[in-house]
Write a protein that holds these residues in place. Structure first.
Motif, PDB file in Angstrom:
ATOM      1  N   VAL A 272      -4.491  -9.498  -3.484  1.00 53.80           N
ATOM      2  CA  VAL A 272      -3.070  -9.523  -3.804  1.00 53.80           C
ATOM      3  C   VAL A 272      -2.578  -8.127  -4.181  1.00 53.80           C
ATOM      4  N   ALA A 273      -3.377  -7.388  -4.954  1.00 51.22           N
ATOM      5  CA  ALA A 273      -2.996  -6.020  -5.302  1.00 51.22           C
ATOM      6  C   ALA A 273      -2.860  -5.164  -4.055  1.00 51.22           C
ATOM      7  N   LEU A 274      -3.752  -5.362  -3.111  1.00 49.58           N
ATOM      8  CA  LEU A 274      -3.699  -4.575  -1.885  1.00 49.58           C
ATOM      9  C   LEU A 274      -2.415  -4.861  -1.112  1.00 49.58           C
ATOM     10  N   ILE A 275      -1.978  -6.114  -1.088  1.00 46.01           N
ATOM     11  CA  ILE A 275      -0.733  -6.450  -0.394  1.00 46.01           C
ATOM     12  C   ILE A 275       0.442  -5.723  -1.035  1.00 46.01           C
ATOM     13  N   LEU A 276       0.496  -5.716  -2.375  1.00 42.42           N
ATOM     14  CA  LEU A 276       1.575  -5.016  -3.068  1.00 42.42           C
ATOM     15  C   LEU A 276       1.521  -3.513  -2.808  1.00 42.42           C
ATOM     16  N   VAL A 277       0.334  -2.949  -2.862  1.00 39.01           N
ATOM     17  CA  VAL A 277       0.211  -1.504  -2.650  1.00 39.01           C
ATOM     18  C   VAL A 277       0.529  -1.152  -1.198  1.00 39.01           C
TER      19      VAL A 277
END
Length: 671
Positions: free
Chosen positions: A293-298
């Motif tokens: 999920v963090a990767l999607i935001l970044v």
């Protein structure tokens, strides 16, 4: 003495049939220095016309823009309603209030009936003109949500709670052996979780208030301002409910597991058992989810960075440095002829050009990146009878406008001081119009009439030159087609004055204000700004979105790093005896570090794979807000996973480094 200019908004009649009535903002009412009750019924003079104040809007009312001061009535001459030039005007926004029980679909169906009836009654002007209906909330704010960040935060809280509960299994087993019941132990764990949620929520609300104040400074036009935001009961109740719910949910997981083999940790000693391995597996799953999920935001933030950089590289088509502008609008009640308007602006240009340090003075009806002038249809002499152009923007300018703005002349001649109302009507066209309607042709010398069906009474304007394109609407939109007419042949009451000068901004504004006051003390300056500020403001929406997304991405990255660190630390701690044995048997520190890193980075790798796959699907919805950047931009999808991998490596390095310093003797005696 004239007061500071007020920003007007023409709206439908406040009272049917009434004229000369206005509603003022609370700020205007306070500026009068009188109680509200004494402001109502008083008269305000705007541009030489008297208006009666019939209402006062609260400071919180900011529709349709937050910088409006008065709302006044508008209307049309009934004799103009059937005229073609009048029916082609489509600059009015209509706001409808639906009756109770009427859906948007039903209302839009009724609207389309009106559209078709107008197309039948007025085929010349309405055959290609439609209308669309959509919710006002969607128009103002769109659909803005941040569920991904909440998911990362909840996953991180759950992960750390599980890790902490696993580390306390031996402590809880000892408490149970000493007589503590399972209910009491469950209350202990749940109470600690709720206390942690309470204090975390309190800090979060405080940080949220600070963040809102910071975002208010970069809020773009079109969104409700944050200046009046306050922590009221609803916001506090929502924040409290959300934090307590998260605390209770993730506190219940360790509490429910207390009934499973409380004596196992005492029998296992330091060897670890099934429960510990289960906890680590659950922690690894949480880490993988956090990273994904963090990767999607970044990835979203990375795409916006690429898009914003591309937008900053766009040439606006004019120079912005050392240029000051202000809008000057002589009141039509006194400047009621084109000659009076032109005499005023001629004198203003002459006074400003004579000032020391002024390198150029230009006039234009609508400045680039600020406002769009009126549009019209047109035909070119020699075109087929059924051919015409549409939506060309009409500008009135002074001859020196292009030199002042740094807009190049590409062919033909510039506008001249001799282009007056007693000479042949002439104009300049921009490159965008040439590309669309004169591909492979030289437009210089051709004539244009601003109508679809010219008659003997039509005025024909000769094209004498072609100038470079400017971005009229925004940097992200291609240049629109435009024509530039001499203001002496196409007078305009409201004009933007552009002054090119290396003198300080305040000095130029004072000189401009003084020149206007000398000509007419009752004419105020409006929209006094530098072109650099206008250029920066044109990027405010993109900068605001980038700031929000980058902030969410940074928080998600920190939360993911904390989750990775927590799991890596717990894994290293549970393998203390194993590491001691390995070291005692001759394992090197590098071998131990690789062991910890390999086990910790495994779920990170899985999360990166899931995040990239999810990002390829999720970022497609960002296509409408990206500029010259594809949703699957290769550079972004390579750079972001590498950066996140480095962050994960840094988060696991400390536990791995600590594991390499384990003393074998101490490790074997630890349990």
């Amino acid at each position: 003495m004239v007061a500071d200019p007020l920003r007007l908004f023409d709206c439908s009649p406040i009272t049917d049939g009434a004229a000369g009535l206005i509603v003022v903002s609370e700020e205007v009412a306070k500026a009068s220095g009188k109680p509200y009750v004494r402001v109502l019924g008083r008269t305000i003079v705007l541009n030489g016309v008297s208006y009666e104040v019939v209402g006062i809007m609260p400071a919180s009312f900011d529709f349709p823009a937050h910088d409006l001061d008065v709302w006044t009535t508008m209307g049309w001459d009934p004799a103009s309603r059937d005229a073609a030039f009048f029916r082609r005007a489509h600059w009015i926004d209509v706001i409808a209030r639906l009756e109770p029980g009427v859906t948007l679909t039903e209302a839009d169906a009724q609207l389309q009936l009106v559209v078709r009836r107008l197309q039948e009654e007025y085929p010349e002007t309405n055959r290609a003109m439609g209308a669309v209906m959509f919710p006002l909330q969607e128009f103002l704010t769109g659909d803005v949500r941040t569920p991904l960040l909440l998911l990362v935060a909840c996953a991180n809280v759950g992960n750390l709670m599980l890790v902490r509960a696993s580390a306390r299994r031996r402590e809880l087993a000892v408490r149970a052996a000493l007589g503590a019941g399972r209910g009491r132990l469950a209350r202990l764990v749940l109470t600690e979780s709720l206390a942690l949620a309470f204090w975390g929520g309190l800090v979060g609300v405080g940080l949220g208030l600070v963040t809102v104040r910071m975002l208010a400074g970069i809020m773009p036009p079109g969104l409700p301002p944050m200046d009046g935001f306050a922590l009221d009961g609803r916001v506090a109740a929502f924040a409290a409910a959300l934090t307590l719910l998260a605390g209770a949910a993730f506190g219940m997981i360790p509490a429910l597991r207390l009934g499973r083999g409380l004596s196992d940790p005492l029998r296992e000693g330091g060897r670890g058992g099934t429960a510990g391995r289960t906890t680590l597996r659950a922690g690894n799953l949480f880490v993988a989810a956090e990273v994904a999920v963090a990767l999607i935001l970044v990835l979203g933030a990375g795409l916006l960075v690429r898009s914003f950089a591309a937008l900053r590289d766009v040439d606006p088509g004019f120079r912005t440095e050392n240029r000051v502008t202000a809008r000057v609008a002589p009141p039509g009640s006194r400047y009621d002829t084109a000659d009076k308007v032109n005499i005023f602006f001629d004198a203003l240009r002459e006074r400003l050009a004579a000032l020391p340090g002024v390198d150029g003075v230009g006039l234009v009806r609508a400045l680039p990146l600020m406002a769009r002038s009126f549009t019209s249809d047109f035909v070119v002499d020699g075109w087929a009878p059924d051919r015409f152009g549409v939506e060309v923007t009409n500008q009135s300018v002074s001859p020196d406008y292009f030199a002042t703005m740094g807009i190049p002349l590409l062919s033909g001649r510039p506008l001249a001081e001799t282009d007056r109302d007693d000479s042949e009507p002439v104009l300049l066209v921009n490159q965008a119009l040439v590309r669309r309607y004169f591909a492979g042709e030289d437009p210089v010398g051709r004539r244009i009439a601003f109508t679809r069906t010219p008659t003997e009474e039509s005025t024909w304007w000769r094209i004498v030159g072609v100038v470079g394109d400017v971005h009229q609407e925004s940097l992200g939109q291609p240049p629109i087609i435009e024509v530039y007419r001499p203001y002496r042949q196409e007078a305009s009451l409201g004009m933007a004055v552009v002054v090119a000068s290396s003198r300080p901004f305040g000095d130029v504004v004072a000189a401009l204000r003084g020149a206007v006051r000398e000509l007419d003390a009752d004419i105020p300056l409006a929209d006094v700004r530098s072109l650099e500020d206008i250029y920066a403001s044109s990027l405010r929406a993109e900068r605001f979105l980038l700031t929000l997304m980058a902030g969410f991405a940074a928080i998600a990255m920190v939360l993911a790093a904390l989750g990775i660190y927590g799991v890596a630390s717990q894994a290293a701690k549970r393998r203390t005896q194993e590491i001691g044995i390995r070291v005692a048997l001759g394992a090197r520190r590098a071998d131990v570090a690789r062991l910890i890193l390999r086990n910790a980075l495994g779920p990170v790798g899985a999360g990166v794979v899931l995040g990239v796959a999810g990002g390829l699907a999720a970022t497609r919805v960002m296509a409408s807000v990206l500029f010259q950047t594809r949703p699957n931009d290769v550079v972004t999808f390579i750079t972001v996973p590498v950066v996140l991998g480095l962050v994960a490596l840094a988060a696991t390095w400390l536990p791995a480094r600590g594991a390499t310093r384990v003393d074998p003797v101490t490790a074997l005696r630890a349990e």
